[in-house]
Scaffold this motif. Structure first.
Motif, PDB file in Angstrom:
ATOM      1  N   LEU A 143     -71.388  -6.726  56.256  1.00 54.46           N
ATOM      2  CA  LEU A 143     -71.409  -7.775  57.345  1.00 54.46           C
ATOM      3  C   LEU A 143     -72.391  -8.945  57.283  1.00 54.46           C
ATOM      4  CD1 LEU A 143     -70.049  -8.914  60.125  1.00 54.46           C
ATOM      5  CD2 LEU A 143     -71.641  -7.469  61.337  1.00 54.46           C
ATOM      6  N   SER A 144     -73.587  -8.655  56.746  1.00 52.83           N
ATOM      7  CA  SER A 144     -74.671  -9.642  56.543  1.00 52.83           C
ATOM      8  C   SER A 144     -74.112 -10.709  55.460  1.00 52.83           C
ATOM      9  CB  SER A 144     -75.912  -9.015  56.172  1.00 52.83           C
ATOM     10  OG  SER A 144     -76.940  -9.834  55.900  1.00 52.83           O
ATOM     11  N   ARG A 145     -73.350  -9.952  54.382  1.00 52.68           N
ATOM     12  CA  ARG A 145     -73.238 -10.845  53.255  1.00 52.68           C
ATOM     13  C   ARG A 145     -71.817 -11.795  53.705  1.00 52.68           C
ATOM     14  NH1 ARG A 145     -74.059  -6.056  50.577  1.00 52.68           N
ATOM     15  NH2 ARG A 145     -71.733  -5.285  50.657  1.00 52.68           N
ATOM     16  N   VAL A 146     -70.928 -11.255  54.453  1.00 46.91           N
ATOM     17  CA  VAL A 146     -69.941 -11.897  55.075  1.00 46.91           C
ATOM     18  C   VAL A 146     -70.163 -13.100  55.876  1.00 46.91           C
ATOM     19  CG1 VAL A 146     -67.786 -11.775  56.655  1.00 46.91           C
ATOM     20  CG2 VAL A 146     -68.037 -10.019  54.769  1.00 46.91           C
ATOM     21  N   ARG A 147     -71.354 -12.830  56.864  1.00 46.77           N
ATOM     22  CA  ARG A 147     -71.783 -13.963  57.633  1.00 46.77           C
ATOM     23  C   ARG A 147     -72.525 -14.855  56.863  1.00 46.77           C
ATOM     24  NH1 ARG A 147     -73.031 -12.993  63.105  1.00 46.77           N
ATOM     25  NH2 ARG A 147     -75.098 -13.612  62.763  1.00 46.77           N
ATOM     26  N   ASN A 148     -73.154 -14.360  55.981  1.00 44.77           N
ATOM     27  CA  ASN A 148     -73.845 -15.476  54.793  1.00 44.77           C
ATOM     28  C   ASN A 148     -72.915 -16.232  54.068  1.00 44.77           C
ATOM     29  OD1 ASN A 148     -76.159 -16.634  53.818  1.00 44.77           O
ATOM     30  ND2 ASN A 148     -75.964 -15.041  51.877  1.00 44.77           N
ATOM     31  N   GLU A 149     -71.860 -15.699  53.719  1.00 44.40           N
ATOM     32  CA  GLU A 149     -70.766 -16.381  52.927  1.00 44.40           C
ATOM     33  C   GLU A 149     -70.228 -17.546  53.778  1.00 44.40           C
ATOM     34  OE1 GLU A 149     -66.516 -15.310  51.405  1.00 44.40           O
ATOM     35  OE2 GLU A 149     -67.904 -13.979  51.005  1.00 44.40           O
ATOM     36  N   LEU A 150     -69.807 -17.117  54.960  1.00 39.54           N
ATOM     37  CA  LEU A 150     -69.492 -18.046  56.145  1.00 39.54           C
ATOM     38  C   LEU A 150     -70.080 -19.204  56.276  1.00 39.54           C
ATOM     39  CD1 LEU A 150     -67.188 -15.642  58.225  1.00 39.54           C
ATOM     40  CD2 LEU A 150     -66.293 -17.292  56.619  1.00 39.54           C
ATOM     41  N   SER A 151     -71.624 -18.848  56.557  1.00 42.75           N
ATOM     42  CA  SER A 151     -72.287 -19.796  56.937  1.00 42.75           C
ATOM     43  C   SER A 151     -72.765 -20.912  55.886  1.00 42.75           C
ATOM     44  CB  SER A 151     -73.904 -19.121  57.372  1.00 42.75           C
ATOM     45  OG  SER A 151     -74.365 -18.861  56.426  1.00 42.75           O
ATOM     46  N   GLN A 152     -72.538 -20.435  54.603  1.00 45.62           N
ATOM     47  CA  GLN A 152     -72.561 -21.340  53.803  1.00 45.62           C
ATOM     48  C   GLN A 152     -71.287 -22.409  53.321  1.00 45.62           C
ATOM     49  OE1 GLN A 152     -73.664 -18.956  49.961  1.00 45.62           O
ATOM     50  NE2 GLN A 152     -75.630 -18.363  50.662  1.00 45.62           N
ATOM     51  N   LYS A 153     -70.456 -21.864  53.963  1.00 47.60           N
ATOM     52  CA  LYS A 153     -69.210 -22.852  53.735  1.00 47.60           C
ATOM     53  C   LYS A 153     -69.191 -23.873  54.676  1.00 47.60           C
ATOM     54  CE  LYS A 153     -65.995 -19.395  51.520  1.00 47.60           C
ATOM     55  NZ  LYS A 153     -64.578 -18.778  51.624  1.00 47.60           N
ATOM     56  N   LYS A 154     -69.996 -23.555  55.814  1.00 48.90           N
ATOM     57  CA  LYS A 154     -69.917 -24.906  56.997  1.00 48.90           C
ATOM     58  C   LYS A 154     -70.741 -25.898  56.659  1.00 48.90           C
ATOM     59  CE  LYS A 154     -69.419 -21.629  60.734  1.00 48.90           C
ATOM     60  NZ  LYS A 154     -69.657 -21.133  61.917  1.00 48.90           N
ATOM     61  N   ALA A 182     -62.794  -7.846  54.504  1.00 47.02           N
ATOM     62  CA  ALA A 182     -63.843  -7.726  55.431  1.00 47.02           C
ATOM     63  C   ALA A 182     -64.156  -9.107  56.353  1.00 47.02           C
ATOM     64  CB  ALA A 182     -65.316  -7.373  54.807  1.00 47.02           C
ATOM     65  N   LYS A 183     -63.971 -10.439  55.232  1.00 46.07           N
ATOM     66  CA  LYS A 183     -64.038 -11.422  55.832  1.00 46.07           C
ATOM     67  C   LYS A 183     -62.977 -11.916  56.857  1.00 46.07           C
ATOM     68  CE  LYS A 183     -63.723 -16.339  54.330  1.00 46.07           C
ATOM     69  NZ  LYS A 183     -63.217 -17.024  53.393  1.00 46.07           N
ATOM     70  N   GLU A 184     -61.764 -11.332  56.516  1.00 45.31           N
ATOM     71  CA  GLU A 184     -60.701 -11.760  57.398  1.00 45.31           C
ATOM     72  C   GLU A 184     -60.827 -11.081  58.689  1.00 45.31           C
ATOM     73  OE1 GLU A 184     -57.042 -12.329  54.267  1.00 45.31           O
ATOM     74  OE2 GLU A 184     -57.633 -10.535  54.560  1.00 45.31           O
ATOM     75  N   ARG A 185     -61.067  -9.562  58.631  1.00 47.67           N
ATOM     76  CA  ARG A 185     -61.671  -8.756  59.908  1.00 47.67           C
ATOM     77  C   ARG A 185     -62.542  -9.455  60.654  1.00 47.67           C
ATOM     78  NH1 ARG A 185     -60.982  -4.409  55.983  1.00 47.67           N
ATOM     79  NH2 ARG A 185     -63.089  -3.961  56.378  1.00 47.67           N
ATOM     80  N   TYR A 187     -67.068  -1.529  64.215  1.00 44.97           N
ATOM     81  CA  TYR A 187     -65.973  -1.961  64.737  1.00 44.97           C
ATOM     82  C   TYR A 187     -65.046  -2.414  63.470  1.00 44.97           C
ATOM     83  CZ  TYR A 187     -62.056  -4.652  67.032  1.00 44.97           C
ATOM     84  OH  TYR A 187     -61.096  -5.027  67.565  1.00 44.97           O
ATOM     85  N   LEU A 188     -65.480  -3.262  62.631  1.00 43.91           N
ATOM     86  CA  LEU A 188     -64.836  -3.839  61.352  1.00 43.91           C
ATOM     87  C   LEU A 188     -64.684  -2.720  60.365  1.00 43.91           C
ATOM     88  CD1 LEU A 188     -66.702  -7.232  61.201  1.00 43.91           C
ATOM     89  CD2 LEU A 188     -64.482  -6.747  62.089  1.00 43.91           C
ATOM     90  N   GLY A 189     -65.166  -1.789  60.432  1.00 47.86           N
ATOM     91  CA  GLY A 189     -65.012  -0.615  59.348  1.00 47.86           C
ATOM     92  C   GLY A 189     -65.909  -1.021  58.092  1.00 47.86           C
TER      93      GLY A 189
END
Length: 157
Positions: free
Chosen positions: A146-157, A112-115, A138-140
């Protein structure tokens, strides 16, 4: 088109090769598939009688799919270049097929993160223009995923 007969197990194309052939199955059965980084096989499609099978890669571009025979098979083979000369409108069709193929392979074999990261790279301005539930669709994935993926990516910044 050139008619050929191939044996079960014959590999017509390997991922990473440049191959601009189009295979029309007269008799037999082909499959096209990819193998992800973990070694898992993802079948993109089967090609029974009267089906066209090709990797929608552009000429001189590495293909994404393996194509092989599951049964002894009789094929009619043409090059994409020949088809483009005879039918100029087919170029737009190949572009659409390439886009759909990329999307399907990604849905089958990416996290999901890669998509989501691919979505952002492909459509950088759409994320502000559509509701997140549409992005998730769209991402399936679910909106919660999606919220978890976005949260995970925002914490890496």
């Amino acid at each position: 088109m050139k008619k050929i007969a191939i044996k079960k197990g014959t590999v017509l194309q390997r991922k990473g090769e440049t191959n601009s052939k189009v295979y029309f199955v007269e008799n037999g059965l082909l499959r096209s598939y990819t193998i992800d980084e973990k070694g898992k096989e993802h079948i993109y499609m089967f090609g029974p009688e009267n089906w066209l099978v090709t990797d929608s890669c552009e000429p001189d571009t590495p293909c994404q799919l393996f194509i092989d025979a599951i049964e002894d098979t009789v094929l009619n083979v043409a090059s994409k270049e020949e088809m483009l000369k005879e039918t100029p409108d087919i170029k737009a069709l190949f572009r659409r097929l390439n886009s759909m193929q990329n999307r399907i392979i990604m849905l089958m074999s990416s996290s999901a993160k890669e998509r989501y990261e691919h979505f952002i790279d492909t459509y950088p301005n759409i994320i502000q223009r559509v509701p997140l539930r549409m992005v998730a669709s769209y991402l399936g994935i679910t909106p919660e995923a999606l919220s978890r993926v976005r949260n995970e990516l925002s914490q890496k910044k």
